[in-house]
Each structure stands twice: as structure tokens, then as C-alpha cells.
Design an enzyme around this catalytic site. Structure first.
Site, short mmCIF file in Angstrom:
data_model
loop_
_atom_site.label_atom_id
_atom_site.label_comp_id
_atom_site.label_asym_id
_atom_site.label_seq_id
_atom_site.Cartn_x
_atom_site.Cartn_y
_atom_site.Cartn_z
N CYS A 46 32.07 85.07 3.15
CA CYS A 46 31.42 85.14 1.84
C CYS A 46 30.19 84.24 1.83
CB CYS A 46 32.39 84.68 0.76
SG CYS A 46 33.99 85.51 0.81
N ARG A 95 31.58 87.85 -2.42
CA ARG A 95 32.74 88.10 -1.57
C ARG A 95 32.58 89.28 -0.63
NH1 ARG A 95 38.88 90.18 -2.93
NH2 ARG A 95 39.79 89.39 -0.99
N LEU A 96 32.92 89.03 0.63
CA LEU A 96 33.17 90.08 1.60
C LEU A 96 34.67 90.11 1.79
CD1 LEU A 96 32.15 92.14 3.72
CD2 LEU A 96 32.06 90.27 5.37
N ALA A 97 35.32 91.12 1.28
CA ALA A 97 36.78 91.16 1.25
C ALA A 97 37.36 91.46 2.64
CB ALA A 97 37.25 92.21 0.25
N GLY A 122 34.81 81.92 4.67
CA GLY A 122 35.38 81.79 6.00
C GLY A 122 36.80 82.30 6.10
N GLU A 123 37.47 81.85 7.14
CA GLU A 123 38.85 82.25 7.38
C GLU A 123 39.65 81.04 7.88
OE1 GLU A 123 39.85 85.17 6.63
OE2 GLU A 123 38.01 86.37 6.59
N LEU A 151 32.79 92.45 20.25
CA LEU A 151 31.45 92.54 20.81
C LEU A 151 31.56 92.42 22.32
CD1 LEU A 151 29.59 90.11 18.36
CD2 LEU A 151 29.95 92.57 18.12
N VAL A 206 25.20 96.24 22.93
CA VAL A 206 23.79 96.56 22.72
C VAL A 206 23.15 96.85 24.08
CG1 VAL A 206 22.94 94.17 22.92
CG2 VAL A 206 21.66 95.85 21.55
N SER A 233 33.81 87.78 18.92
CA SER A 233 32.70 87.54 19.83
C SER A 233 33.08 86.55 20.92
CB SER A 233 31.51 86.98 19.04
OG SER A 233 30.54 86.41 19.88
#
Length: 611
Positions: free
Chosen positions: A2, A50-52, A78-79, A261, A291, A377
Site C-alpha cells: 500500500c 490499499r493494494l489488497a 507491506g507484509e 520474476l 524480460v 524476486s
């Protein structure tokens, strides 16, 4: 994941400042596209985007709890990967929970342990708590500095935010960049606590910062320490594997689609393989993304940094672990698109001149976000296990400066040479870098009885873990959050960092190669081609058409007398844009990248430059 921001004013009623707080919060809409909220108190105002990820219906913020002595409100980014264990412990202590989110665990953890909750968290986080019981703001940042957090002291309080742009949206914050800000932009160093903008600072990793009516106070709750390591190579690599299995298992937890990634290097391949093994038991295939650049594999030419192209190794891993894989292939025109550059520079808030490496990372994350919301990552393994080529370069080992500067030189850093000569003299980048190096090694933890060689290698690891990696983590966070993608970094788990930091260099290279411990710990899940591959950094396009497009765009700026040219060596740049594209070397290309980045940055922020 978030974005958070807020404002504390001990002499004002911030309930009258809703419009300003909304403007601050809106700058971070990309960090939290799913929801937004604000919380107002007499002397404090908190905002959240918020990014849920966890508990989609139950984790909205700001999250507030009522106590007999007053309210306590939290905005959290964060987490916390150990939130289930902490929730169980808190329940035994009488706490009750209404959601399944880690946010509520952190809030109740603060009610139980106060600022000491930071020491109990395992994860990546930056959060702010307004404790109305004692009129105090508490700002906390994770141990490695994975998640950003900035603050700006004011006459009667403080502004704070996940990114500088949130703070700069408040009229109390002046958009001024001074001498030290310019030095940080061009020196390829990372001064702890520095934020480029005058008057603004960064909450340092592993730090709790509090603001009350008596001022600002901070204490460090975590830092690297030197400890004796007695295990042999087999036992050490075995413990590394145990830690990685636990870390990857924790970091795969998500209520939304996740992926990895994959670059084809040892680090990302190890994470991909371990994730695939974890998911296999539930019948799920790991999803991977890489990429690549149009024609890169077919036309690749080895250089001082990269011996091999990534593509073949990426595909070896994808096939080996049976991942659901997708290459994101970029062409020169897309990479050089000014709109992409504007997005990348805007995300970073600072024009570091990494050009196609920033642009391609932004485009990679943007493409991934169409399929997944969380990505794992391999970032930071090189800093932890000693993977960069310069760890084995005698010149870099013996240099009385940051090893990456000694190894890369102006060819890849594009520092002092790109500046206007008068400005370069005024900034004195060599003197600044030297002072920062002295400050960095002054804090090096020492181990009694350690040989001078082992101490030097410990120093190199320490500089990478406290300076270099923070630049990369900041880049990863900004580029991913610009498109609403949460990127997790398993190698930054503090348990792994502490353990490997204290393994002697003789163990880190016990088989004569770089990252021996990681190689040995994960060789059973990797294809031999990747297990044996030599380190190759994040890719950069070699297509001369990209350089030609940089020349064209730069020539337009120089012809228009763009203000950015006043900071840079305009006469030298004019010569570069007239050269055949095939003759534009790395130093020249980096200089053009700087010009274009600085131009966009000045357009976006209109900063007052005070030298």
C-alpha cells in the site's frame, strides 16, 4: 502492499485540512488502486491507499481501535509473513480479532508490546501509528529497508509518506534540492536517512522514529552484528536451504494471483525452483515472467558486466520446473518512448539515469500486473552471498572506497563526467563519496580474531547490505508499486541475512566460485546450466537503434535549451548526439540517459536548485 501518508500538527486542528490530505494521498493511488481511506484526529491525520493482498474484504485502513484511554490508529504498508503465529500468541494474551488481515495483528501487537512490536515482525513493512492516548506518532520501517518511508519536520509537527511526492503535495514542504541532494543524485551512493529533497529525511531501516510534543526521537531495533560462525560448508549450506524453504513458503501466501520474476541467473532461478516445488504439492504450477529484448540472444556481444544473454537460461529453468512461463519482449522504440521514461522517472522521484534498465523494469512489471498482483524476486542475493564480479576483483578489494565504484568507474556510473564542469567542482563528488565511505566503514561490526582478509571481505558485504542493496530495493519498490504490483524479496529475510553475513568468506566461496553456499543449497532443484552459470546483472539492450533514439531526443532538448542542460556538460553532450550511433559507447549512452531523465524530473517537480 500500500501507500501511506499523514500529517501531525500539535497546534492545529487537522480536521480542517481534508483537501490537503486527500491531495497527498492521491499521489499514491498507483500504490493502492483497490481502496483509499483517511482518519482525522485533532492533531493528526492519516491516509491510506490499499493494494489488497491478504483478507480482501477485511483489511481496509486506516484501522482504529478504541481503548479506555483513547484511540490508536494505524496505516500500514507491506507484509508480515509471521502474522498467523503472532495472532495466535496475541489471542492467548486476550486480544480479539475481527479480520484475517496482518494489519490488525500489527495494530494489536502495538497495543500489547508498544514500539517493541517491530522486533517481533518478520517481513517488509513501513507503518505509522497515531497514539491519541499520549499524542504520539510512531513510524516504523523494516530491517532491510524494503519498504520506503519518508518524513518532513515542520514548525509544529511532521509530514510523512511512503514516497516524497506525497509529502511534496503538502504546501508546507518546499521543493528544494541542495548540494547534498545533487550529490546523492550523481554519486551512486546511498546515504542512510537522506531523501534528496532539502528538509526531508528517510526513516532508516531497522528504526523506530517517534514524534511527540517534545520533538523527534529514534532508536534502532535491528542492525547487522558480527558473530562467530563455526559450522562447516555442508552444515551452513544445509541451514541456508532450510531457511529458504521456510521463507519461500511464507512469501507464497496470498489471496491474489502470484508469480516469480525469472532472469535465468542463480538467484531468481533458485526462488523459482523452490516456489515450484512448494506449489507442486497442491497441484499448482508456478507462473514465471522474464524480460528480454528483441534480437538480444541472437545478436548478443559479451561485455565487461555480462558474459551471456539471459534468454537460454530462462527457458532452461522454465522447462526444468515446468513453470507457466511468459517472456516480455521489448523493442528499442518502446524502450525509448518518452511516455515510458516519464512514468519511470515519476515513479522513482529522482533522475538516476539508468534509462533502459528502469524503463524495461517498469514495462515488465506493467505487463506482469495484467496477470498477477504479487511477484517473488531474486533481488539481494548478490549482496548477501557475495555474487558481484568485483568481490573477486583485487583492485576493488583493495580500493579505499565503495567497491562498486572502484570496479565500475565512470563508464557505468556516469557521475562526475556528465556534470557541468563548474557544478562538478562545486559538488566535489570525490570528496563526498570519500566522506560517505569513511562514515560507512566506521560502523562496521568487528569480530575478535578475524584475519585482515576476512575483515575486508566482511566490510565489502557490509557496504553492500547497508548501502548498495538499498538503492536496488528502492528501485524495485518504486517501479513495481507504480503499476500496483507487490514484489517480495525472499533473500531479504533478516534471519538469512544475519546468518550468511557471519559465514566467513572462505565458506561463501568454498568451491572457488561466487555464491557457493547458495549454489550448493539449491543445486538439486536447478538445471546444471544455471547452477554453473556465472553472475550476469540485470539486462540492458545492446541494440544501436536504442542509442540512436536517445541521440535524437537529446538533440531536441539541447536545441531547445532545456533547463536540464544547465546542470550537465552541454558541450560534451552536443558532440555525443552528432556521433554515429554505433560509436556511442556506454559512458556516452549513460550521459544521454541522464540528460533525458533530468529533463523529465525538472518538468515534473519544478525544483528549486540551490548550490
Amino acid at each position: 502492499m500500500c501507500g501511506i501518508c499523514g500529517w501531525v500538527d500539535f497546534r492545529g486542528n487537522l480536521d480542517q485540512q481534508r483537501e490537503t490530505l486527500d491531495a497527498m494521498c492521491e499521489t499514491m493511488a498507483c500504490r493502492g488502486p483497490d481502496a483509499g481511506g483517511t482518519s482525522f484526529h485533532r492533531n493528526a491525520a492519516l491516509a491510506h491507499r490499499r493494494l489488497a493482498i491478504i483478507d480482501l474484504p477485511g483489511g481496509n485502513q486506516p484501522m482504529t481501535t478504541e481503548t479506555p484511554d483513547g484511540k490508536v490508529s494505524l496505516v500500514y504498508s507491506g507484509e508480515s509473513y509471521n502474522f498467523t503465529e503472532l495472532r495466535s500468541e496475541l489471542r492467548t494474551r486476550g486480544h480479539r480479532f475481527e479480520t484475517d488481515s496482518d494489519t490488525e495483528v500489527v495494530l494489536n501487537g502495538y497495543l500489547e508490546w508498544g514500539e517493541g512490536v517491530a522486533e517481533r515482525l518478520n517481513g517488509m513493512y513501513a507503518f505509522a501509528i497515531w497514539d491519541a492516548r499520549v499524542d504520539k506518532l510512531v513510524l516504523v520501517r523494516d530491517r532491510m529497508g524494503i519498504k520506503p518511508l519518508y518524513y518532513y519536520p515542520t514548525e509544529h509537527g511532521v509530514l510523512f509518506g511512503s514516497e516524497p511526492k506525497a509529502i511534496l503535495a503538502n504546501p508546507l514542504a518546499e521543493k528544494v534540492v541542495g548540494v547534498d541532494g545533487l550529490r546523492e543524485m550523481f554519486a551512486l551512493t546511498k546515504k542512510p536517512g537522506h531523501a534528496i529533497w532539502s528538509g526531508m529525511a528517510e526513516v532508516e531501516p531497522g528504526t523506530v522514529l517517534t514524534v511527540d510534543r517534545d520533538g523527534t526521537h529514534q532508536h534502532t531495533y535491528w542492525k547487522l552484528e558480527a558473530r562467530e560462525h563455526t559450522a562447516d560448508a555442508a552444515e551452513t549450506s544445509g541451514h541456508v536451504r532450510e531457511l529458504l524453504d521456510d521463507i519461500v513458503s511464507r512469501q507464497l501466501i496470498s489471496d491474489v494471483p502470484r508469480c516469480v520474476l525469472l532472469s535465468g541467473g542463480l538467484d531468481s532461478s533458485a526462488i523459482t525452483a523452490l516456489a515450484a516445488k512448494q506449489l507442486e504439492s497442491s497441484g499448482e504450477r508456478v507462473r514465471s515472467f522474464a524480460v528480454d529484448f528483441l534480437g538480444q540472444t541472437e545478436n548478443f556481444v559479451a561485455d565487461s558486466l555480462r558474459d551471456t544473454p539471459d534468454g537460454p537460461y530462462v527457458h532452461d529453468v522454465a522447462q526444468h520446473v515446468n513453470s507457466q512461463h511468459q517472456d516480455i519482449v521489448l523493442d528499442p522504440r518502446t524502450l525509448a518512448d518518452p511516455a515510458v521514461r516519464r512514468a519511470a522517472v515519476g515513479a522513482r522521484d529522482v533522475p538516476l539515469g539508468l534509462g533502459d534498465m528502469d524503463n524495461s523494469l517498469y514495462l515488465l512489471f506493467k505487463s506482469i500486473r495484467e496477470h498477477s498482483t504479487v511477484a517473488l524476486s531474486g533481488e539481494s542475493a548478490d549482496e548477501i552471498f557475495g555474487g558481484y564480479k568485483w568481490f573477486f576483483d583485487q583492485r576493488a578489494r583493495e580500493a579505499d572506497t565503495f567497491p562498486w565504484l572502484a570496479a565500475l568507474g565512470e563508464e557505468h556510473t556516469s557521475g562526475e563526467s556528465v556534470l557541468d564542469p563548474a557544478l562538478a567542482k562545486s559538488l566535489d563528488l570525490p570528496g563526498y563519496v570519500d566522506a560517505e565511505y569513511r562514515n560507512a566503514v566506521r560502523d562496521l561490526p568487528e569480530l575478535a580474531g578475524e584475519s585482515s582478509f576476512e575483515r575486508k571481505m566482511r566490510e565489502m558485504n557490509y557496504l553492500h547490505l547497508t548501502r548498495f542493496v538499498r538503492m536496488l530495493l528502492d528501485r524495485k519498490d518504486r517501479m513495481s508499486m507504480a503499476v500496483g504490483l507487490e514484489v517480495r524479496v525472499p533473500f531479504c529475510d533478516h534471519r538469512l541475512v544475519e546468518y550468511v553475513f557471519n559465514a566467513p568468506w572462505s565458506l561463501k566461496t568454498h568451491d572457488g566460485r561466487e555464491k557457493s553456499l547458495l549454489r550448493r543449497a539449491t543445486s538439486d532443484v536447478l538445471p546444471r546450466s544455471v547452477s554453473e552459470r556465472v553472475k550476469s546483472p540485470y539486462p540492458s539492450t545492446q541494440d544501436p537503434n536504442y542509442a540512436a533514439e536517445l541521440q535524437r531526443q537529446s538533440k531536441e532538448l539541447l536545441t531547445a535549451n532545456d533547463p536540464a542542460a544547465e546542470l550537465l556538460n552541454g558541450e560534451w553532450l552536443k558532440k555525443i548526439v552528432e556521433r554515429p550511433a554505433e560509436q556511442v559507447d556506454t559512458t556516452m549512452r549513460n550521459a544521454l540517459e541522464r540528460l533525458l531523465d533530468v529533463s523529465i524530473w525538472m518538468q515534473q517537480h519544478n525544483p528549486a536548485i540551490k548550490v
